[in-house]
Design an enzyme around this catalytic site. Sequence first.
Site, short mmCIF file in Angstrom:
data_model
loop_
_atom_site.label_atom_id
_atom_site.label_comp_id
_atom_site.label_asym_id
_atom_site.label_seq_id
_atom_site.Cartn_x
_atom_site.Cartn_y
_atom_site.Cartn_z
CG ASP A 46 -2.15 0.90 0.99
OD1 ASP A 46 -3.24 0.34 0.72
OD2 ASP A 46 -2.01 2.14 1.06
CE1 TYR A 165 -12.89 5.03 -9.97
CE2 TYR A 165 -15.28 5.13 -9.88
CZ TYR A 165 -14.10 4.50 -9.53
OH TYR A 165 -14.12 3.38 -8.74
CE LYS A 169 -11.60 1.95 -10.79
NZ LYS A 169 -11.00 0.85 -10.03
N1 NAD Z 1 -15.72 2.01 -2.54
C1 NAD Z 1 -16.58 1.89 -3.55
O1 NAD Z 1 -17.77 2.24 -3.44
C2 NAD Z 1 -16.08 1.31 -4.85
C3 NAD Z 1 -17.02 1.02 -5.85
C4 NAD Z 1 -16.57 0.48 -7.05
C5 NAD Z 1 -15.22 0.25 -7.23
N2 NAD Z 1 -14.34 0.54 -6.25
C6 NAD Z 1 -12.91 0.28 -6.51
O2 NAD Z 1 -12.41 -0.63 -5.54
C7 NAD Z 1 -11.04 -0.33 -5.28
C8 NAD Z 1 -10.78 -0.17 -3.78
O3 NAD Z 1 -11.69 0.74 -3.24
P1 NAD Z 1 -11.81 1.00 -1.68
O4 NAD Z 1 -13.18 1.49 -1.46
O5 NAD Z 1 -11.35 -0.19 -0.89
O6 NAD Z 1 -10.79 2.20 -1.57
P2 NAD Z 1 -9.85 2.65 -0.37
O7 NAD Z 1 -9.44 4.05 -0.67
O8 NAD Z 1 -10.47 2.33 0.94
O9 NAD Z 1 -8.61 1.70 -0.54
C9 NAD Z 1 -7.68 1.87 -1.56
C10 NAD Z 1 -6.35 1.49 -0.98
O10 NAD Z 1 -5.37 1.67 -2.01
C11 NAD Z 1 -4.29 2.44 -1.50
N3 NAD Z 1 -3.68 3.13 -2.62
C12 NAD Z 1 -4.14 4.24 -3.25
N4 NAD Z 1 -3.29 4.57 -4.23
C13 NAD Z 1 -2.29 3.65 -4.23
C14 NAD Z 1 -1.12 3.46 -4.99
N5 NAD Z 1 -0.82 4.30 -5.99
N6 NAD Z 1 -0.33 2.41 -4.73
C15 NAD Z 1 -0.62 1.56 -3.73
N7 NAD Z 1 -1.71 1.69 -2.95
C16 NAD Z 1 -2.53 2.73 -3.19
C17 NAD Z 1 -4.90 3.36 -0.46
O11 NAD Z 1 -3.96 3.82 0.48
C18 NAD Z 1 -5.95 2.43 0.18
O12 NAD Z 1 -5.41 1.66 1.24
C19 NAD Z 1 -10.70 0.90 -6.11
O13 NAD Z 1 -10.09 0.49 -7.30
C20 NAD Z 1 -12.06 1.52 -6.39
O14 NAD Z 1 -12.05 2.26 -7.57
C21 NAD Z 1 -14.73 1.07 -5.06
#
Ligand code: NAD
Length: 307
Positions: A46, A165, A169
């Site tokens: 991370d 976004y 994606k």
């Molecule tokens: N939360 C939602 O509603 C949702 C819906 C659809 C898709 N997603 C996708 O799911 C994935 C995770 O979402 P989440 O809600 O767990 O997000 P989150 O922000 O809670 O977790 C993302 C994690 O990735 C880490 N991170 C960010 N940039 C980084 C990098 N460059 N290198 C390494 N680590 C990095 C952050 O520190 C964090 O721990 C994302 O790709 C997001 O687009 C989320």
Amino acid sequence: MELSPGRIAISRLTGKVAIVFGAGPNIGGTIAHFLAREGARVVVCDIVPAAAEATVAFIAAHGGEALALAGSALDEAAVERVVARAVEHFGGVDIVVNMAGKVHWSSVLDMDLTAWNEAVLSFPTAGMLTTKHAARAMIATGRGGSIIHLLSTAAHFGEASGAAYTAAKAALLNFSRSAAMDLAHAGIRVNTITPCAMEHQLWTAMRDEIFDASFEPPHTRSFYSRDDYLKSIPLGRFPRASDLAWAAVFLASDEAGFLTGIDIPVDGGLRFKYPAWRPGDYTGANIADYARAIERTEYGEGKGPLL
Ligand SMILES: NC(=O)c1ccc[n+]([C@@H]2O[C@H](COP(=O)([O-])OP(=O)(O)OC[C@H]3O[C@@H](n4cnc5c(N)ncnc54)[C@H](O)[C@@H]3O)[C@@H](O)[C@H]2O)c1
């Protein structure tokens, strides 16, 4: 199905080594936990060191084996280093799960070029770098592998205020399909998982931290309300991180050994339902009422009431 936490439960991934990029406690941490619970040894990477360490501590406390590494999936040297550490520490790489990137919400009318470039490049670049270096390591060990990228419904639909976004994606989606073709000869599978809005974040952290004081009422952003969104999900609830983790375990396992270039929607039926159907919503107006209200036409000319 929820398994009781606290122990390694089953072993669909025994002997395999996984790397999860973006593994804080939400989706990535849950996936790392489930992979470990199935017997995989997991490198948790991370950009926030404390996030990786927290996930590793959780996995260790539940009987799994994991290694925390700090680094950005957008930094080629860091990705190379993480993959090399996984090979050195655990003897190879079999599974990669990546979800790193930067979300930017803005109407196209107000789009800032710097923010656009950063956001649009972020998800496909993290996808490309993690795929490139993991696949090289997989080819070196000659045992194939499974690479999984996290998408979003944003990869498949237009979304108000979501141009950056959705572009990011969608790029990651087609990157993954092409990478699947590039790597098929080496037995490396590349697939994606598409969640819709997740209960855990969209309505808590995102609202509070990302939208914060600048958050405008939904009608001015053309945004949807939580209740409207929920009504359009046939299975009647938002996805949980564990729903995604089960899909990731499946794609990572040998059970999915003949699947590549595919996307698994984990959205309670949202993507493939008839768009106009809102489960449970019925106004009482039937098709005859609609027909009475419209005019029959021929060659573009009015011909009087339809009924
Ligand atoms: N939360 C939602 O509603 C949702 C819906 C659809 C898709 N997603 C996708 O799911 C994935 C995770 O979402 P989440 O809600 O767990 O997000 P989150 O922000 O809670 O977790 C993302 C994690 O990735 C880490 N991170 C960010 N940039 C980084 C990098 N460059 N290198 C390494 N680590 C990095 C952050 O520190 C964090 O721990 C994302 O790709 C997001 O687009 C989320």
